[in-house]
Motif scaffolding. Structure first.
Motif, PDB file in Angstrom:
ATOM      1  N   GLU A 149       0.878  -1.170   0.000  1.00  0.00           N
ATOM      2  CA  GLU A 149       0.000   0.000   0.000  1.00  0.00           C
ATOM      3  C   GLU A 149       0.916   1.222   0.000  1.00  0.00           C
ATOM      4  O   GLU A 149       1.787   1.353   0.880  1.00  0.00           O
ATOM      5  N   THR A 162       1.365   5.636  -1.066  1.00  0.00           N
ATOM      6  CA  THR A 162       0.842   6.925  -1.499  1.00  0.00           C
ATOM      7  C   THR A 162       1.948   7.668  -2.239  1.00  0.00           C
ATOM      8  O   THR A 162       3.134   7.349  -2.093  1.00  0.00           O
ATOM      9  N   GLN A 215      10.621   1.474   1.246  1.00  0.00           N
ATOM     10  CA  GLN A 215      10.384   2.867   0.888  1.00  0.00           C
ATOM     11  C   GLN A 215      11.677   3.567   0.510  1.00  0.00           C
ATOM     12  O   GLN A 215      11.732   4.308  -0.484  1.00  0.00           O
ATOM     13  N   THR A 229       5.447   6.923  -0.295  1.00  0.00           N
ATOM     14  CA  THR A 229       5.363   6.513   1.106  1.00  0.00           C
ATOM     15  C   THR A 229       4.703   5.140   1.181  1.00  0.00           C
ATOM     16  O   THR A 229       3.601   4.945   0.650  1.00  0.00           O
ATOM     17  N   THR A 287       2.835   2.476   3.220  1.00  0.00           N
ATOM     18  CA  THR A 287       2.004   2.433   4.427  1.00  0.00           C
ATOM     19  C   THR A 287       1.679   1.007   4.874  1.00  0.00           C
ATOM     20  O   THR A 287       1.170   0.798   5.980  1.00  0.00           O
ATOM     21  N   GLY A 288       1.973   0.020   4.030  1.00  0.00           N
ATOM     22  CA  GLY A 288       1.724  -1.372   4.392  1.00  0.00           C
ATOM     23  C   GLY A 288       2.228  -2.296   3.306  1.00  0.00           C
ATOM     24  O   GLY A 288       2.460  -1.873   2.164  1.00  0.00           O
TER      25      GLY A 288
END
Length: 529
Positions: free
Chosen positions: A213, A215, A263, A275, A277-278
């Motif tokens: 996940e 962004t 990342q 970024t 996130t998971g």
């Protein structure tokens, strides 16, 4: 207590499962052991090559492959639909998925599909986008349906080969097998403990492949991309990202990958402030390229990554392992069942080792043009110019697809050594449909009494199919090994079309029998079509 089996396969990945299926189909008692409690669901290979698709088609699994490909394409369309901004790329899947060579995307509009290497493979040729997870689930289901026992959470802790078999310690159990096959991956304990030589070249890269996940991905371009700091691939499934840095091997390959590690690699290579996130799937790998000098030591054999390791670029690893399993399965089964001609098992290494060496060379070449230095830049520009032509794209795709694999079998006919063409037969069936039970198949297209007489000595080993076909009108007949390879073929204009057939039958299926001796409990009949 000691339990006895004909063959113990270590490793329940695609190679081990395919091998177990082939052995069990031939009536062999096979046990599969795997150290993991559950299948590894990490995202790995994303496609299968022509030999793999054809092998599974010959076992009746084409509908399952087509369904898996449709699911993969649906995910691909979902990924493309999410793309916005200047790096969005295409909004629909390409007309034909060809993959890449060293992060150079191959253009389907440049492929010469009339090239003879692509001819005659039937509907299997239309299947390619099948993820490894889907294939592993398919093979697990098939193995279970055939009665293969798969024991998980059962690592092999020791084994002792002798002249008659192998004694194996697995968890708290003691096993006895006639043969032990290591399909336990690139860090194979079977290979190490059996003493196989494993020469090769050290790693140049550290790479990560994940489904995450994220962004801030608007600046990432779909497909394969090269930057001054490495290489990355984004898609074709939602959240899938692969990042390559030319920093050598990681200090500790066993340390779990964190979101911060992934990342950081993405940002360094792409220059985009993504970024993470998971993560639902993550693996770290290198391009360590090594190959066992022999795939057999006495009663112990290797297949798949246990026999050869390399970078995954070009989608070769999964398919190389399936090819090993298909080649080895029927030969080892023939030895177990007692009808193997002299030297049959030795042909496993003789045929598969050159194929593996070729794949290692191709993956090393891709690393060479992916590097970020002036020498690699110049070489990459040259390869890109060649790939941007019909001849160049066609050449690369032929090699990557496996369409040019040919074993050095005796005989002068141009089909010998290649995967058999999937002939459309007069009754509406295809040649692949006559290979489902795993025997050899002798196709007689002229009703030649000499061909029928030759087949009569091999009940249970070779199925005779007497028919006609409008495909390849000059062909009189062909003998197809259980792995789909043409062992004998003749044309109608030859003075004695059946010449060489008896020798080919003896070479691959042993001496003819004076009376039926089927390899399973029930007789296998000779079919006429």
């Amino acid at each position: 207590m000691t339990s006895n089996h004909d063959v113990v396969v270590v490793g329940a990945g695609p190679t081990g499962l395919m091998l177990a299926c082939e052995l069990r189909l031939a009536g062999v008692d096979v046990l599969v052991l795997d150290r993991l409690a559950e299948p590894d669901l990490t995202t790995k290979a994303g496609s299968i090559t022509l030999p793999t698709a054809a092998a599974l088609d010959r076992r009746g699994l084409l509908p399952d492959l087509v369904a898996a490909q449709e699911r993969a394409l649906a995910q691909f369309r979902a990924f493309l639909a999410t793309r916005t901004g200047p790096a969005a790329g295409p909004r629909t899947p390409p007309p034909k998925f060809l993959g890449h060579f060293g992060a150079l995307m191959l253009d389907g509009t440049l492929l010469d599909e009339s090239d003879p290497a692509f001819a005659g493979h039937g509907p299997a040729a239309d299947v390619g986008l099948v993820p490894q997870q889907e294939l592993e689930a398919l093979l697990t289901a098939r193995a279970t349906s055939l009665g293969v026992e798969i024991r998980r959470s059962t690592p092999v802790t020791a084994f002792e080969p002798d002249a008659d078999g192998v004694t194996i310690s697995a968890s708290d159990e003691r096993l006895r097998a006639g043969w032990l096959v290591g399909c336990d991956g690139g860090r194979s304990e079977i290979r190490k403990n059996a003493g196989f030589d494993f020469p090769g070249t050290p790693p140049q890269i550290t790479a990560w492949q994940a489904v995450a996940e994220m962004t801030g991905t608007e600046g990432l371009r779909p497909g394969w991309n090269r930057s001054a700091r490495g290489v990355y691939a984004f898609g074709p499934m939602p959240g899938r990202i692969l990042v390559v840095e030319f920093s050598g091997s990681p200090a500790d390959r066993d340390t779990p990958v964190t979101p911060d590690e992934l990342q950081g690699a993405i940002r360094r290579v792409t220059g985009v402030d993504v970024t993470v996130t998971g993560m639902s799937s993550i693996t770290r790998f290198t391009d360590n390229a090594r190959q066992a000098t022999d795939y057999r030591r006495g009663r112990v054999l290797l297949a798949g990554d246990a026999a050869h390791v390399h970078s995954p670029f070009g989608g070769q690893g999964l398919n190389l392992g399936i090819g090993d399993a298909v080649n080895l399965g029927w030969k080892l089964a023939a030895v177990v069942r007692g009808w193997a001609p002299d030297g049959l098992l030795d042909t496993y290494t003789a045929e598969r080792h050159p194929v593996g060496a070729r794949v290692l060379a191709w993956t090393r070449a891709q690393i060479g043009i992916m590097r970020s230095d002036p020498w690699a830049d110049a070489l990459r520009d040259l390869v890109a110019d060649l790939a941007n032509t019909t001849d160049g794209t066609t050449y690369l795709v032929k090699q990557l697809s496996g369409a040019t694999i040919r074993y050095p079998l005796a005989g002068t006919h141009p089909l010998i050594g290649f995967i058999a063409p999937d002939l459309a037969l007069a009754d509406g069936s295809r040649l692949a449909e006559h290979c489902v039970d795993g025997t050899g198949v002798l196709v007689d297209l002229t009703g030649d009494p000499a061909v029928r007489a030759a087949a009569a000595g091999y009940p249970g080993r070779v199925t005779l199919v007497t028919t006609t076909s409008t495909d390849r009108p000059g062909l009189a007949g062909l003998l197809v090994r259980p792995d789909g390879v043409v062992a004998w073929a003749a044309d109608r204009d030859e003075p004695d079309p059946a010449e060489g057939l008896s020798a080919a039958l003896r070479t691959w299926f042993g001496a003819p029998l004076s009376e039926p001796a089927p390899r399973r409990s029930e007789p296998v009949s000779v079919r006429s079509r």
